[in-house]
Design an enzyme around this catalytic site. Structure first.
Site, mmCIF file in Angstrom:
data_model
loop_
_atom_site.group_PDB
_atom_site.id
_atom_site.type_symbol
_atom_site.label_atom_id
_atom_site.label_comp_id
_atom_site.label_asym_id
_atom_site.label_seq_id
_atom_site.Cartn_x
_atom_site.Cartn_y
_atom_site.Cartn_z
ATOM 1 N N TYR A 2 77.431 28.300 53.619
ATOM 2 C CA TYR A 2 76.094 28.244 53.268
ATOM 3 C C TYR A 2 75.492 27.039 53.702
ATOM 4 O O TYR A 2 74.451 26.786 54.008
ATOM 5 C CB TYR A 2 76.065 28.577 51.928
ATOM 6 C CG TYR A 2 75.054 28.501 50.521
ATOM 7 C CD1 TYR A 2 73.400 29.651 52.130
ATOM 8 C CD2 TYR A 2 74.254 28.166 50.086
ATOM 9 C CE1 TYR A 2 72.459 29.660 51.426
ATOM 10 C CE2 TYR A 2 73.009 27.769 49.777
ATOM 11 C CZ TYR A 2 72.054 28.904 49.970
ATOM 12 O OH TYR A 2 70.658 29.194 49.621
ATOM 13 N N GLY A 11 63.475 39.796 46.894
ATOM 14 C CA GLY A 11 64.271 39.025 46.353
ATOM 15 C C GLY A 11 63.870 38.752 45.600
ATOM 16 O O GLY A 11 62.276 38.654 45.044
ATOM 17 N N LYS A 67 72.595 26.358 56.020
ATOM 18 C CA LYS A 67 70.984 25.998 55.401
ATOM 19 C C LYS A 67 70.363 24.992 56.368
ATOM 20 O O LYS A 67 68.791 24.470 57.160
ATOM 21 C CB LYS A 67 70.503 26.364 54.177
ATOM 22 C CG LYS A 67 70.875 27.067 53.373
ATOM 23 C CD LYS A 67 70.364 28.302 53.771
ATOM 24 C CE LYS A 67 68.784 28.187 53.365
ATOM 25 N NZ LYS A 67 68.087 29.497 53.132
ATOM 26 N N ASP A 108 66.199 43.454 59.896
ATOM 27 C CA ASP A 108 67.028 42.550 59.112
ATOM 28 C C ASP A 108 66.551 41.379 60.911
ATOM 29 O O ASP A 108 66.386 41.800 61.991
ATOM 30 C CB ASP A 108 68.250 43.652 60.039
ATOM 31 C CG ASP A 108 69.513 42.985 60.326
ATOM 32 O OD1 ASP A 108 69.559 41.548 59.832
ATOM 33 O OD2 ASP A 108 70.533 43.737 61.434
ATOM 34 N N ASP A 144 68.737 22.844 48.381
ATOM 35 C CA ASP A 144 69.569 21.675 48.046
ATOM 36 C C ASP A 144 71.045 21.918 48.687
ATOM 37 O O ASP A 144 72.092 20.532 48.650
ATOM 38 C CB ASP A 144 69.321 21.112 46.576
ATOM 39 C CG ASP A 144 69.904 22.264 45.741
ATOM 40 O OD1 ASP A 144 70.282 23.333 46.253
ATOM 41 O OD2 ASP A 144 70.162 22.135 44.493
ATOM 42 N N LEU A 190 63.043 35.123 44.737
ATOM 43 C CA LEU A 190 61.249 34.468 45.186
ATOM 44 C C LEU A 190 60.622 35.459 46.101
ATOM 45 O O LEU A 190 59.331 35.087 45.803
ATOM 46 C CB LEU A 190 62.288 33.244 45.738
ATOM 47 C CG LEU A 190 61.417 32.159 46.585
ATOM 48 C CD1 LEU A 190 60.488 31.727 45.182
ATOM 49 C CD2 LEU A 190 61.826 31.010 47.285
HETATM 50 N N1 LIG Z 1 68.247 31.731 44.479
HETATM 51 C C1 LIG Z 1 68.827 30.534 44.386
HETATM 52 O O1 LIG Z 1 69.318 30.104 42.515
HETATM 53 C C2 LIG Z 1 68.343 29.929 45.694
HETATM 54 C C3 LIG Z 1 68.807 28.255 44.942
HETATM 55 C C4 LIG Z 1 68.806 26.863 46.720
HETATM 56 C C5 LIG Z 1 67.856 27.883 47.444
HETATM 57 N N2 LIG Z 1 67.889 29.423 47.395
HETATM 58 C C6 LIG Z 1 66.565 29.369 48.991
HETATM 59 O O2 LIG Z 1 65.399 30.887 47.913
HETATM 60 C C7 LIG Z 1 65.581 31.953 49.211
HETATM 61 C C8 LIG Z 1 65.399 32.599 48.461
HETATM 62 O O3 LIG Z 1 66.067 33.392 47.311
HETATM 63 P P1 LIG Z 1 66.380 33.939 46.465
HETATM 64 O O4 LIG Z 1 67.253 34.467 45.076
HETATM 65 O O5 LIG Z 1 65.837 34.166 46.198
HETATM 66 O O6 LIG Z 1 67.396 35.467 47.132
HETATM 67 P P2 LIG Z 1 67.455 36.760 47.674
HETATM 68 O O7 LIG Z 1 67.173 37.081 45.880
HETATM 69 O O8 LIG Z 1 69.470 37.507 46.689
HETATM 70 O O9 LIG Z 1 66.564 37.796 47.847
HETATM 71 C C9 LIG Z 1 67.313 37.231 49.294
HETATM 72 C C10 LIG Z 1 65.784 37.801 50.338
HETATM 73 O O10 LIG Z 1 67.147 38.122 51.392
HETATM 74 C C11 LIG Z 1 67.032 39.362 53.031
HETATM 75 N N3 LIG Z 1 67.620 39.488 53.028
HETATM 76 C C12 LIG Z 1 69.026 39.861 53.193
HETATM 77 N N4 LIG Z 1 69.745 39.562 54.437
HETATM 78 C C13 LIG Z 1 68.902 39.962 55.863
HETATM 79 C C14 LIG Z 1 68.666 39.984 56.850
HETATM 80 N N5 LIG Z 1 70.059 40.749 57.783
HETATM 81 N N6 LIG Z 1 67.285 41.028 56.986
HETATM 82 C C15 LIG Z 1 66.096 40.685 56.232
HETATM 83 N N7 LIG Z 1 65.988 40.003 54.951
HETATM 84 C C16 LIG Z 1 67.257 40.008 54.596
HETATM 85 C C17 LIG Z 1 67.071 40.841 51.360
HETATM 86 O O11 LIG Z 1 66.591 41.906 51.690
HETATM 87 P P3 LIG Z 1 66.958 43.082 51.151
HETATM 88 O O12 LIG Z 1 66.624 42.983 49.165
HETATM 89 O O13 LIG Z 1 66.845 43.457 51.168
HETATM 90 O O14 LIG Z 1 68.752 42.427 50.923
HETATM 91 C C18 LIG Z 1 66.044 40.004 50.106
HETATM 92 O O15 LIG Z 1 64.782 40.113 50.663
HETATM 93 C C19 LIG Z 1 66.476 31.681 50.103
HETATM 94 O O16 LIG Z 1 66.490 31.143 51.247
HETATM 95 C C20 LIG Z 1 67.704 31.076 49.537
HETATM 96 O O17 LIG Z 1 68.736 30.879 50.614
HETATM 97 C C21 LIG Z 1 67.847 30.284 46.906
#
Ligand SMILES: NC(=O)c1ccc[n+]([C@@H]2O[C@H](COP(=O)([O-])OP(=O)(O)OC[C@H]3O[C@@H](n4cnc5c(N)ncnc54)[C@H](OP(=O)(O)O)[C@@H]3O)[C@@H](O)[C@H]2O)c1
Length: 272
Positions: A118, A10, A122, A42, A96, A12
């Site tokens: 969502y 992902g 969380k 998964d 948040d 982050l």
């Molecule tokens: N992005 C934001 O602005 C934001 C804001 C607040 C909080 N967050 C939190 O920060 C964290 C990282 O966010 P991000 O934006 O970096 O997310 P992201 O880019 O969408 O990455 C999500 C990750 O989760 C993996 N994933 C999804 N479904 C899965 C499953 N069933 N089993 C195992 N792995 C799975 C994905 O794998 P694949 O690549 O194979 O799909 C990917 O590695 C999350 O916990 C999110 O809730 C994000």
């Protein structure tokens, strides 16, 4: 130190993987597929998570996955339980979005008041993770930015290029955080004795519209071309509007600096 990054593919997770490897961790990073050379797992498949964690026997597990309820809530509980079973330190990434929104900033003591599925997932994850492992770190964070691959950047550039439809909300306030600062904070916390919830977000509270204009400017694009509007006019149901995270605790416990977005002059795309 053997480190398991669940969700390393992902936005982050890949920055955490980069920084962890640079700091000398032996990193095992996961994705849902083998694309990118990650180990596939998964998190909704308990046997698979158990097999992976038993094989890797990590000292540290960082979970930065999200998805539907089974991924964000049940999957988080599974990762926490299996990490605890091998005595691994756990850092869980929360959001948040579990707050409903209000004028006053939220501290770590504020219980979740989710208004979306969502946010509820969380919140459920936090309850599970802290019950399973009270010594785990749970990081509540906000919009993550910092490269053209980021979701926020993709949305803004997509809207400007006509690849995406919609508007950036003028009535949703967040405290965006740079991906490198957040990743650094997660690794610093992993290496600390901190236990429980910590807000880790940027110091500036901006609307999604204003944030979008900053991103557009940083990418050399015309900010006035961005479509903006009210979330409450979008007909998409209740959403958290004003969600500001109080980061005084993070600023007192972390060496990692959480940079302001508005104070980055002449931003290059990687900096926004
Ligand atoms: N992005 C934001 O602005 C934001 C804001 C607040 C909080 N967050 C939190 O920060 C964290 C990282 O966010 P991000 O934006 O970096 O997310 P992201 O880019 O969408 O990455 C999500 C990750 O989760 C993996 N994933 C999804 N479904 C899965 C499953 N069933 N089993 C195992 N792995 C799975 C994905 O794998 P694949 O690549 O194979 O799909 C990917 O590695 C999350 O916990 C999110 O809730 C994000």
């Amino acid at each position: 130190m053997s480190t398991l990054l669940v969700g390393a593919s992902g936005f982050l997770g890949s920055e955490v993987a980069r920084q962890a490897a640079a700091a000398g961790h032996a990193v095992v990073g996961t994705a849902t597929t083998t694309t990118g050379g990650w180990v596939p797992v998964d998190v909704t498949d308990r046997k698979a998570v158990r097999a992976l964690i038993s094989a890797v026997r990590p000292k540290l597990v960082i979970n930065s996955t999200w998805g539907d309820w089974r991924v964000s809530a049940d999957g988080a509980a599974t990762v926490a339980a299996e990490a605890a079973a091998v005595g691994a330190r756990l850092v869980h990434v929360s959001s948040d979005a579990l707050h409903a929104g209000r004028p006053a900033p939220y501290t770590e003591d504020d219980a979740p008041t989710p208004v979306t599925v969502y946010g509820a997932a969380k919140a459920a994850a936090e309850t599970a993770v802290t019950a399973i492992d009270p010594s785990a770190v749970v990081v509540r964070t906000s919009l993550i930015y910092g490269s053209a691959q980021g979701k926020q950047e993709q949305l803004v550039l997509g809207l400007l290029d006509g690849r995406q439809r919609g508007v950036l909300f003028t009535d949703e306030i967040r405290c965006p955080v740079h991906v490198a600062d957040l990743a650094g904070a997660l690794l610093e916390l992993a290496d600390s004795r901190f236990a429980g919830i910590l807000n880790v977000a940027g110091p500036d509270a901006v609307s999604r519209a204003e944030f979008g204009r900053l991103i557009a400017r940083a990418h050399g694009r015309d900010p006035s071309a961005l479509p903006t509007g009210l979330s409450t006019d979008a007909g998409i149901g209740p959403r958290p509007l004003d969600v500001k995270l109080d980061t005084s605790l993070a600023r007192s416990v972390l060496r990692t600096r959480l940079r302001p977005i508005a104070a980055v002059p002449g931003d290059r795309p990687a900096d926004v």
